[in-house]
Design a protein around this motif. Structure first.
Motif, short mmCIF file in Angstrom:
data_model
loop_
_atom_site.label_atom_id
_atom_site.label_comp_id
_atom_site.label_asym_id
_atom_site.label_seq_id
_atom_site.Cartn_x
_atom_site.Cartn_y
_atom_site.Cartn_z
N ALA A 395 0.79 -1.14 0.06
CA ALA A 395 0.22 0.23 -0.11
C ALA A 395 0.89 1.35 -0.13
N GLY A 396 2.23 1.15 0.03
CA GLY A 396 2.96 2.26 0.03
C GLY A 396 3.06 2.90 1.21
N ILE A 397 2.57 2.52 2.30
CA ILE A 397 2.37 3.47 3.73
C ILE A 397 3.92 3.03 4.42
N ASP A 398 4.84 3.87 3.96
CA ASP A 398 6.13 3.59 4.55
C ASP A 398 6.43 3.50 6.05
N LYS A 399 5.53 4.66 6.74
CA LYS A 399 5.61 4.61 8.13
C LYS A 399 4.62 3.81 9.09
N ALA A 400 3.93 2.95 8.34
CA ALA A 400 2.89 2.09 8.80
C ALA A 400 3.49 1.61 10.14
N SER A 401 2.90 1.62 11.32
CA SER A 401 3.32 1.21 12.54
C SER A 401 2.32 0.79 13.53
N SER A 402 2.60 0.32 14.82
CA SER A 402 1.85 0.25 15.68
C SER A 402 1.90 1.12 17.08
N THR A 403 0.82 1.67 17.44
CA THR A 403 1.04 2.60 18.77
C THR A 403 1.30 1.71 19.90
N GLU A 404 1.49 0.52 19.94
CA GLU A 404 2.09 -0.26 20.77
C GLU A 404 3.45 -0.13 21.06
N PHE A 405 4.07 0.60 19.85
CA PHE A 405 5.60 0.65 19.87
C PHE A 405 6.01 1.99 20.15
N GLY A 406 5.03 2.75 20.44
CA GLY A 406 5.11 4.38 20.66
C GLY A 406 4.18 5.14 19.65
N PRO A 407 4.40 6.51 19.69
CA PRO A 407 3.65 7.40 18.85
C PRO A 407 3.84 6.99 17.36
N ALA A 408 3.10 6.89 16.61
CA ALA A 408 2.90 6.55 15.13
C ALA A 408 2.46 7.52 14.07
N LYS A 409 3.13 7.82 13.01
CA LYS A 409 2.65 8.65 12.24
C LYS A 409 1.41 8.02 11.33
N GLU A 410 1.57 6.83 11.04
CA GLU A 410 0.51 5.92 10.47
C GLU A 410 0.15 4.58 11.30
N PRO A 411 -0.63 5.29 12.36
CA PRO A 411 -1.25 3.98 13.15
C PRO A 411 -2.10 3.03 12.60
N VAL A 412 -1.52 2.04 11.75
CA VAL A 412 -2.10 0.96 11.25
C VAL A 412 -2.47 0.08 12.42
N ILE A 413 -1.86 -0.02 13.21
CA ILE A 413 -2.38 -0.88 14.47
C ILE A 413 -2.39 0.05 15.77
N GLY A 414 -3.76 -0.02 16.33
CA GLY A 414 -3.69 1.02 17.38
C GLY A 414 -4.55 0.35 18.41
N LEU A 415 -4.55 1.07 19.70
CA LEU A 415 -5.75 0.85 20.63
C LEU A 415 -7.03 1.34 20.62
N MET A 416 -7.92 0.55 20.17
CA MET A 416 -9.36 0.87 20.09
C MET A 416 -10.01 1.06 21.35
N THR A 417 -10.45 2.24 21.47
CA THR A 417 -11.18 2.66 22.77
C THR A 417 -12.59 1.95 23.17
N GLU A 418 -13.17 1.50 22.25
CA GLU A 418 -14.59 1.16 22.56
C GLU A 418 -15.18 0.13 21.21
N TRP A 419 -16.00 -0.82 21.73
CA TRP A 419 -16.43 -1.78 20.87
C TRP A 419 -17.52 -2.41 21.25
N LEU A 420 -18.56 -3.06 20.80
CA LEU A 420 -19.80 -3.94 21.00
C LEU A 420 -19.42 -5.10 21.42
N LYS A 421 -19.84 -5.69 22.36
CA LYS A 421 -19.85 -7.00 22.56
C LYS A 421 -21.40 -7.64 23.05
N GLY A 422 -21.90 -8.24 21.90
CA GLY A 422 -23.48 -8.41 22.21
C GLY A 422 -24.18 -7.15 22.07
N ASN A 423 -24.83 -6.98 23.13
CA ASN A 423 -25.64 -5.62 23.03
C ASN A 423 -24.88 -4.51 24.09
#
Length: 542
Positions: A395-423
């Motif tokens: 995809a040509g996203i050279d700076k793709a990284s994870s926020t697990e490793f520190g601040p990321a310019k392209e946070p392809v992997i990140g800490l999601m803050t909310e989601w649904l489980k059932g209702n």
């Protein structure tokens, strides 16, 4: 009313109490009984969730989101019964419960003591929720004489008196070492271990004696005499080629018969062991073999990947092949070309993990598998690294990284803050406790019809167990799919990517969950069966 079997260990740790407990559970099941297994762990951690895998080994996760001891994985694999949070407790949780009660005033101003308050809490744990079972097998971690295990030993001693007569027995697992200089097996370590147990008020009903060779009849008689158990209750537990040989080996030695006799159940129902015989036969007589490279970061301690190892072997059982594992520390690929390490393998598996160390090496492994068309299985962190590889390389996203490793310019992997489980809406924060930021336990995923993973499962909706903090950022989904990476599974609300694959690859699948936790020798997980099948096909190209 349930009958209780308490399993203790002596002489040394790591003798295999978990396997012994699980195998006994399987044998009792084979006779038609309903069995539950519980584990008492003496350490002060509330659970093993924040412990290093190199210290404690794998953290086993249950459907209801408990982080537990790896022995619960053995219990599940041998009995087929899904474990629960109420099947494992630690000293830390016991004391936490007691302190919470004391702060609320539940003890009405009484002085809180080990006896009766701690032991009562342990006994309540052992006895709760057993109404639907014929036998409850309770394993006490550590060895007899360990100071931290004393409250547990005292609690099971008390239960021997609290329960009706003939409703509780004690099985003690010990070591009988062979002294090469003397040329003989020695009974003294077992004698001392039993003496220690007796001093604590428990007389074992059955001795399960680990040894690397047959124990002579005279030595068994000696153990019977000095340890005050029946001669028939001295059961030798010899080394076997596979842990899945253990149920049949223990049955041959009469362990299950002796347990039932100790409860006065005679004549005992005949066991049905055909399925275990079939598993043992498949392991002994493979029709081929494959080599799988496991590119991980905790390879120095194989117990860190216990369920993963067993799931791969289950895939071999399903395909009637022997699975050889090549353990590769992922950091090596950050210094060396991965080709010499991976050219001869038939499949590459990148397992879960935490932290930045070794991550680039895992990305290199994913790239090698994609480019060379080698079957690739990415689990949890292994899926995330495959996504980062696609983002950077396709995809040509050279700076793709994870926020697990520190601040990321392209946070392809990140800490999601909310989601649904059932209702229910679940939320988390980076500032929360480590366990509190986890997505733990069973979650439903929707699979895209027509994809490879939907074909493997034979379903479009699945439930699998998770243990992770970070997620693939759905904001990059369209960009990555335009480059050929298919997001073949999503959470029901469409927020969390669950599986990825390449349509133009023989077998390249990544999953955010941990399918190894639900694989069993009698029911291999479909993903592992399919992965090993793909590895068999790959081996035919060599």
């Amino acid at each position: 009313m349930a009958r209780y079997v308490f399993i203790t260990g002596g002489v040394v740790s790591s003798l295999g109490k978990g396997i012994a407990s699980a195998a006994l559970g399987a044998l009792l099941q084979a006779r038609g009984y309903r069995v539950r297994l519980k584990k008492l762990d003496p350490y002060l951690n509330v659970d093993p969730g924040t412990m290093s895998p190199t210290q404690h080994g794998e953290v086993f996760v249950t459907d209801d989101g408990a982080e537990t001891d790896l022995d619960l994985g053995h219990y599940e694999r041998f009995t087929g019964r899904s474990a629960m949070q109420s099947d494992n407790i630690t000293t830390g949780r016991i004391y936490k419960n007691i302190i919470d009660k004391e702060r609320r005033g539940d003890y009405l101003g009484a002085t809180v003591q080990v006896i009766p308050h701690v032991t009562n809490e342990i006994k309540n744990f052992v006895l709760e929720g057993n109404e639907d079972y014929d036998f409850v097998l309770c394993e006490i971690g550590g060895t007899v004489g360990d100071i931290e295990a004393m409250p547990f030993v005292e609690a099971i001693r008390q239960l021997g008196n609290d329960l009706p007569r003939s409703n509780a027995i004690y099985v003690h697992l010990t070591l009988m070492p062979f002294i090469a200089a003397a040329g003989e097996l020695k009974t003294k370590p077992t004698q001392h271990s039993v003496k220690e147990l007796q001093a604590l008020g428990i007389a074992p009903d059955i001795l399960l004696v680990r040894a690397d060779r047959d124990i002579p009849v005279d030595e068994r008689r000696k153990l019977s005499l000095f340890c005050n158990v029946r001669p028939s209750a001295v059961i030798q537990a010899l080394d076997v080629a596979s842990i899945y040989d253990v149920p049949m080996a223990y049955h041959k030695e009469g362990l299950d018969s002796e347990v039932l006799a100790a409860f006065g159940i005679e004549p005992a129902p005949k066991p049905r062991l055909e399925r275990w015989e079939d598993v043992a036969h498949r392991i002994r007589t493979p029709e081929g073999e494959v080599t799988i490279a496991v590119v991980g970061k905790y390879t120095g301690l194989k117990d860190a990947y216990k369920s993963l190892i067993e799931a791969l072997y289950h895939g071999g059982i399903a395909n009637r092949v022997k699975v050889n594992l090549e353990w590769i520390e992922s950091e090596i690929f950050e210094k060396e070309d991965p080709s010499p390490w991976l050219e001869k393998v038939h499949g590459i598996l990148v397992p879960g993990g935490f932290g930045e160390r070794g991550s680039e090496g895992k990305i290199f492994a994913a790239r090698f598998a994609r480019e060379r068309k080698v079957p690739y299985f990415g689990i949890c962190f292994g899926m995330q690294m495959a996504v980062l590889e696609a983002a950077r390389s396709l995809a040509g996203i050279d700076k793709a990284s994870s926020t697990e490793f520190g601040p990321a310019k392209e946070p392809v992997i990140g800490l999601m803050t909310e989601w649904l489980k059932g209702n229910m809406l679940e939320k988390r924060s980076a500032a929360g406790d480590l366990g509190g930021t986890m997505r733990l336990g069973a979650y439903v995923a929707h699979l895209k019809p027509g994809t490879k993973i939907a074909e493997i499962y034979g379903a479009n909706e699945i439930s699998e167990r998770h243990r992770h903090r970070y997620e693939v950022n759905v904001d990059y989904k369209d960009q990555l799919e335009n480059c050929g990476l298919t997001f073949s599974g999503m959470s029901p609300d469409g927020v969390l990517p669950e599986t990825i694959e390449y349509a133009d690859h023989p077998w390249f699948i990544g999953v955010q969950y941990h399918p190894e936790l639900k694989s069993r020798p009698l029911e291999p997980h479909p993903l592992f069966a399919s992965f090993i099948e793909a590895a068999v096909e790959q081996s035919r190209l060599f």
